[in-house]
Design a protein around this motif. Structure first.
Motif, PDB file in Angstrom:
ATOM      1  N   UNK A  41       0.771  -0.919  -0.009  1.00 33.51           N
ATOM      2  CA  UNK A  41      -0.173  -0.191  -0.244  1.00 33.51           C
ATOM      3  C   UNK A  41       0.880   1.547  -0.026  1.00 33.51           C
ATOM      4  N   UNK A  42       1.978   0.710   0.619  1.00 31.51           N
ATOM      5  CA  UNK A  42       2.873   2.509   0.995  1.00 31.51           C
ATOM      6  C   UNK A  42       2.913   2.521  -0.637  1.00 31.51           C
ATOM      7  N   UNK A  43       3.561   1.643  -1.207  1.00 29.39           N
ATOM      8  CA  UNK A  43       4.350   2.065  -2.761  1.00 29.39           C
ATOM      9  C   UNK A  43       2.940   2.097  -3.038  1.00 29.39           C
ATOM     10  N   UNK A  44       2.243   1.966  -3.707  1.00 24.60           N
ATOM     11  CA  UNK A  44       1.033   2.436  -4.117  1.00 24.60           C
ATOM     12  C   UNK A  44       1.148   4.335  -3.976  1.00 24.60           C
ATOM     13  N   UNK A  45       1.155   4.273  -2.609  1.00 23.49           N
ATOM     14  CA  UNK A  45       0.895   5.946  -2.629  1.00 23.49           C
ATOM     15  C   UNK A  45       2.428   6.812  -3.074  1.00 23.49           C
ATOM     16  N   UNK A  46       3.147   6.149  -3.478  1.00 25.28           N
ATOM     17  CA  UNK A  46       4.875   6.573  -3.431  1.00 25.28           C
ATOM     18  C   UNK A  46       4.551   6.644  -4.991  1.00 25.28           C
ATOM     19  N   UNK A  47       4.339   5.987  -5.676  1.00 26.00           N
ATOM     20  CA  UNK A  47       3.943   5.852  -7.134  1.00 26.00           C
ATOM     21  C   UNK A  47       3.210   6.734  -7.562  1.00 26.00           C
ATOM     22  N   UNK A  48       2.320   6.754  -7.246  1.00 23.23           N
ATOM     23  CA  UNK A  48       0.973   8.034  -7.661  1.00 23.23           C
ATOM     24  C   UNK A  48       1.743   9.084  -7.196  1.00 23.23           C
TER      25      UNK A  48
END
Length: 173
Positions: free
Chosen positions: A68-75
């Protein structure tokens, strides 16, 4: 052959013993994508510059980074937006293929963006050449085969109200 386990009370020896076991464990690549929609039900797809074909927004997790942190970072990196995740839609175990080891691919529900947000979205770095809100059918036509199957099951999970577990894009439970 692995040595006998030390006494856990000997903290240094115990941590060294655990580190030895940890070093021999498999490492999984982790991808984390998000399903984002506009008010008319279209979905966001992105065109990466570093690989062929369209994709869902998201990307690869860094070492020890929760999906979930990867998604936030990538967005934030690629689109300059932050969205609350509404839930998990898909976990897909992807078998080794080509030069790649196996992978766990997550798809999260990013909900529906407001018209104001969708109108301002632009690629924010050189990893994306373009973005588009398209109908689910158009998205299926643009996405590469393995991403397309994951996307289609993510839509099914959204309607069904429960996450799906896949093996290579096929329900496994």
């Amino acid at each position: 052959m692995r040595s006998a386990a030390p006494d856990p009370a000997d903290t240094d020896a115990w941590h060294a013993y655990l580190a030895e076991g940890n070093a021999k464990q498999a490492r999984k690549r982790v991808a984390a994508d998000v399903l984002l929609r506009d008010p008319s039900g279209r979905v966001l797809v992105v065109n990466p510059t570093y690989k062929p074909g369209w994709d869902l927004p998201g990307g690869m997790a860094e070492a020890n980074e929760p999906p979930k942190d990867a998604v936030h970072r990538e967005l934030m990196e690629e689109l300059g937006i932050g969205v609350p995740l509404l839930g998990l839609l898909v976990v897909d175990w992807v078998a080794p293929h080509g030069p790649w080891d196996d992978q766990l691919a997550f798809v999260f529900d990013g909900g529906t963006l407001e018209d104001e947000q969708t109108g301002r979205l632009r690629p924010h770095d050189d990893e994306l050449s373009e973005i588009a809100f398209v109908t689910p059918a158009e998205a299926s036509g643009r996405l590469r085969y393995h991403v397309r199957r994951r996307f289609e099951y993510a839509l099914e999970a959204l309607v069904g109200g429960r996450p799906l577990y896949l093996h290579d894009g096929v329900p496994a439970l």
